[in-house]
Scaffold this motif. Structure first.
Motif, PDB file in Angstrom:
ATOM      1  N   LEU A  45       4.755 -32.377  -7.154  1.00 31.23           N
ATOM      2  CA  LEU A  45       3.625 -32.634  -8.035  1.00 31.23           C
ATOM      3  C   LEU A  45       2.852 -31.342  -8.232  1.00 31.23           C
ATOM      4  CD1 LEU A  45       2.384 -35.940  -6.349  1.00 31.23           C
ATOM      5  CD2 LEU A  45       3.766 -35.759  -8.438  1.00 31.23           C
ATOM      6  N   ASN A  46       2.625 -30.979  -9.463  1.00 32.66           N
ATOM      7  CA  ASN A  46       1.912 -29.743  -9.785  1.00 32.66           C
ATOM      8  C   ASN A  46       2.529 -28.533  -9.096  1.00 32.66           C
ATOM      9  OD1 ASN A  46       0.191 -31.355 -11.261  1.00 32.66           O
ATOM     10  ND2 ASN A  46      -1.421 -31.380  -9.715  1.00 32.66           N
ATOM     11  N   GLY A  47       3.861 -28.522  -9.033  1.00 28.03           N
ATOM     12  CA  GLY A  47       4.573 -27.381  -8.469  1.00 28.03           C
ATOM     13  C   GLY A  47       4.612 -27.333  -6.963  1.00 28.03           C
ATOM     14  N   LYS A  48       4.147 -28.374  -6.280  1.00 26.89           N
ATOM     15  CA  LYS A  48       4.099 -28.391  -4.823  1.00 26.89           C
ATOM     16  C   LYS A  48       4.791 -29.642  -4.302  1.00 26.89           C
ATOM     17  CE  LYS A  48       0.757 -28.441  -0.962  1.00 26.89           C
ATOM     18  NZ  LYS A  48      -0.689 -28.387  -0.600  1.00 26.89           N
ATOM     19  N   TRP A  49       5.528 -29.493  -3.199  1.00 31.13           N
ATOM     20  CA  TRP A  49       6.231 -30.625  -2.613  1.00 31.13           C
ATOM     21  C   TRP A  49       5.334 -31.368  -1.623  1.00 31.13           C
ATOM     22  CZ3 TRP A  49      10.720 -32.610  -4.229  1.00 31.13           C
ATOM     23  CH2 TRP A  49      11.568 -31.797  -4.998  1.00 31.13           C
ATOM     24  N   TYR A  50       5.471 -32.691  -1.623  1.00 34.67           N
ATOM     25  CA  TYR A  50       4.715 -33.567  -0.728  1.00 34.67           C
ATOM     26  C   TYR A  50       5.678 -34.570  -0.082  1.00 34.67           C
ATOM     27  CZ  TYR A  50       0.612 -31.793  -3.193  1.00 34.67           C
ATOM     28  OH  TYR A  50      -0.340 -30.971  -3.732  1.00 34.67           O
ATOM     29  N   PHE A  73       3.110 -35.413   9.676  1.00 37.87           N
ATOM     30  CA  PHE A  73       4.381 -36.066   9.403  1.00 37.87           C
ATOM     31  C   PHE A  73       5.446 -35.656  10.411  1.00 37.87           C
ATOM     32  CE2 PHE A  73       7.802 -37.467   6.461  1.00 37.87           C
ATOM     33  CZ  PHE A  73       7.223 -38.627   5.970  1.00 37.87           C
ATOM     34  N   SER A  74       5.426 -34.390  10.822  1.00 35.65           N
ATOM     35  CA  SER A  74       6.466 -33.872  11.710  1.00 35.65           C
ATOM     36  C   SER A  74       6.362 -34.405  13.128  1.00 35.65           C
ATOM     37  CB  SER A  74       6.435 -32.342  11.740  1.00 35.65           C
ATOM     38  OG  SER A  74       5.229 -31.859  12.314  1.00 35.65           O
ATOM     39  N   VAL A  75       5.260 -35.072  13.462  1.00 37.42           N
ATOM     40  CA  VAL A  75       5.143 -35.662  14.795  1.00 37.42           C
ATOM     41  C   VAL A  75       6.187 -36.761  14.984  1.00 37.42           C
ATOM     42  CG1 VAL A  75       3.640 -36.969  16.348  1.00 37.42           C
ATOM     43  CG2 VAL A  75       2.695 -35.108  14.973  1.00 37.42           C
ATOM     44  N   ASN A  76       6.442 -37.551  13.923  1.00 36.90           N
ATOM     45  CA  ASN A  76       7.398 -38.637  14.066  1.00 36.90           C
ATOM     46  C   ASN A  76       8.525 -38.610  13.036  1.00 36.90           C
ATOM     47  OD1 ASN A  76       5.867 -39.473  11.841  1.00 36.90           O
ATOM     48  ND2 ASN A  76       4.676 -40.897  13.074  1.00 36.90           N
ATOM     49  N   HIS A  77       8.650 -37.502  12.283  1.00 38.97           N
ATOM     50  CA  HIS A  77       9.759 -37.319  11.345  1.00 38.97           C
ATOM     51  C   HIS A  77      10.381 -35.939  11.569  1.00 38.97           C
ATOM     52  CE1 HIS A  77       7.265 -40.349   9.328  1.00 38.97           C
ATOM     53  NE2 HIS A  77       8.325 -40.707   8.637  1.00 38.97           N
ATOM     54  N   PHE A  78      11.686 -35.917  11.711  1.00 41.67           N
ATOM     55  CA  PHE A  78      12.394 -34.656  11.891  1.00 41.67           C
ATOM     56  C   PHE A  78      13.538 -34.614  10.872  1.00 41.67           C
ATOM     57  CE2 PHE A  78      15.116 -31.436  13.665  1.00 41.67           C
ATOM     58  CZ  PHE A  78      14.266 -30.586  14.372  1.00 41.67           C
ATOM     59  N   PRO A  79      13.386 -33.875   9.771  1.00 45.44           N
ATOM     60  CA  PRO A  79      14.413 -33.869   8.722  1.00 45.44           C
ATOM     61  C   PRO A  79      15.686 -33.167   9.164  1.00 45.44           C
ATOM     62  CG  PRO A  79      12.740 -32.218   8.261  1.00 45.44           C
ATOM     63  CD  PRO A  79      12.248 -33.002   9.436  1.00 45.44           C
ATOM     64  N   GLU A 108      15.918 -28.581   7.545  1.00 42.36           N
ATOM     65  CA  GLU A 108      14.604 -28.123   7.985  1.00 42.36           C
ATOM     66  C   GLU A 108      13.673 -27.711   6.840  1.00 42.36           C
ATOM     67  OE1 GLU A 108      15.182 -23.377   8.985  1.00 42.36           O
ATOM     68  OE2 GLU A 108      15.073 -24.825  10.630  1.00 42.36           O
ATOM     69  N   LYS A 109      14.208 -27.477   5.652  1.00 41.15           N
ATOM     70  CA  LYS A 109      13.316 -27.101   4.550  1.00 41.15           C
ATOM     71  C   LYS A 109      12.341 -28.221   4.216  1.00 41.15           C
ATOM     72  CE  LYS A 109      16.092 -28.548   0.525  1.00 41.15           C
ATOM     73  NZ  LYS A 109      16.838 -28.081  -0.660  1.00 41.15           N
ATOM     74  N   TRP A 110      12.715 -29.467   4.573  1.00 40.69           N
ATOM     75  CA  TRP A 110      11.855 -30.599   4.251  1.00 40.69           C
ATOM     76  C   TRP A 110      10.753 -30.838   5.278  1.00 40.69           C
ATOM     77  CZ3 TRP A 110      11.862 -31.137  -0.502  1.00 40.69           C
ATOM     78  CH2 TRP A 110      13.026 -31.122  -1.279  1.00 40.69           C
ATOM     79  N   PHE A 111      10.630 -29.955   6.254  1.00 38.00           N
ATOM     80  CA  PHE A 111       9.405 -29.983   7.063  1.00 38.00           C
ATOM     81  C   PHE A 111       8.197 -29.654   6.193  1.00 38.00           C
ATOM     82  CE2 PHE A 111      11.996 -29.302  11.006  1.00 38.00           C
ATOM     83  CZ  PHE A 111      11.437 -30.336  11.748  1.00 38.00           C
TER      84      PHE A 111
END
Length: 342
Positions: free
Chosen positions: A170-175, A209-215, A218-221
């Motif tokens: 969104l608006n050039g930034k990933w969320y 998010f990274s406390v309980n999600h580990f992609p 790794e780029k999706w951290f």
């Protein structure tokens, strides 16, 4: 040690976060939410039509994505029976690559059919639907596969990805978003599902998010600073949903299981979003024999940094749960040993 079973669903489903939403503070999402409610009886047999209905009267990608996310999380049920069946099969075929591949192929068809016909699914179905509806609206959205932790999970079995979520641009930034955990509460005993939308999984802060999600990738951290190791991810304390209504980060203790000495100061450190009152902080301590509520020996708030100190006056095994008012924030285990002789 106890495994915090009774807190599991609080961990998964009661979640608030404001850090990333602050990027869109000028946008009122009420209209998007109202549109999602207006089309609650729509089916999934014509996704282009559904995407258009949800987004055509909104002027920003953020609002359009909000309408899509809200609709999916409010109309697609989490199928616990389907989740359990897949889990059993994947464990059964774990060491048989051919049978596992065959099961994954057949299961994908089952997931799609259940989603289309019954509006029930698991994480892969949620992530797929979010991506498809967003892409149809011209919004760049991806499925992220990886690992997720809950309080009852046996981390020894966490050796293959077990969860899927989304990244949206969104608006050039990933969320980051997790529609599965945002949607509601499945009941394992009855296999029934209760819709209970949770904003915190919408445009979540990547540090939280990274406390309980580990992609798996790794780029999706989406973290600019150091990324957590998988070992640190597995060892982290249990952070519940309510934490994200109060905190931007959790700093200490960094592990779920800890060993300390009798009368040694145990320090908890978290970064607040906004100030709270010291008297709002409570610890609930459990051991083999009983559970009791205590006020920490020390509570300090400075520059929105919350520091809490506590001492165990007897040896043994303890579970400690941190509360802010009635909100359960985090849980830890402590083995308290005899004090070191001088």
């Amino acid at each position: 040690m106890k495994v915090f079973i009774r807190y599991t669903f609080l961990f998964i489903f009661v979640f608030q976060s404001n850090a990333q939403l602050a990027d869109f503070k000028s946008i009122d999402f009420e209209k998007a939410d109202a549109i999602a409610l207006e089309y609650k009886d729509e089916t999934l047999h014509n996704l282009p039509d559904l995407s258009s209905k949800l987004t055509s009267n909104l002027t920003t990608d953020a609002a359009r994505f909000r309408a899509i996310f809200k609709w999916v999380c409010s109309n697609v049920a989490n199928d616990y029976y389907l989740y359990s069946k897949n889990k059993r099969k994947r464990l059964r075929y774990k060491n048989d690559s051919l049978r596992l591949k065959d099961w994954n192929y057949r299961f994908n068809k089952i997931v799609f059919e259940k989603l289309l016909d019954d509006r029930k699914t698991i994480c892969t179905g949620y992530a797929y639907l979010i991506k498809e509806l967003a892409n149809l609206a011209g919004i760049d959205c991806e499925i992220v596969h990886g690992f997720a932790r809950t309080s009852t999970m046996n981390i020894k079995n966490l050796d293959v990805p077990n969860h899927s979520w989304n990244a949206v641009k969104l608006n050039g930034k990933w969320y980051l978003c997790d529609p599965t955990w945002a949607s509601g509460i499945p009941n394992p005993s009855s296999a029934q599902f209760e819709f209970q939308f949770n904003d915190g999984f919408f445009l979540s802060d990547p540090h939280i998010f990274s406390v309980n999600h580990f992609p798996a990738d790794e780029k999706w951290f989406l973290l600019e600073d150091a990324k957590p190791t998988f070992e640190a991810f597995l060892e982290a304390p249990i952070i519940y949903g309510q934490a994200y209504a109060h905190f931007n980060s959790h700093n200490a203790p960094q592990k779920l299981e800890n060993t300390v000495r009798k009368n040694e100061a145990v320090i908890f450190k978290l970064q607040l979003q906004k100030n709270i009152q010291k008297e709002d902080v409570t610890l609930v301590v459990e051991n083999t024999f009983h559970e009791y509520k205590v006020k920490p020996e020390m509570v300090s708030i400075e520059n929105l940094s919350l520091t809490i100190g506590h001492k165990f006056t007897a040896t043994g095994y303890y579970d400690v749960h941190l509360y802010i008012k009635k909100d359960l924030i985090s849980s830890y285990s402590f083995e308290v040993k005899k004090a070191t002789s001088k």
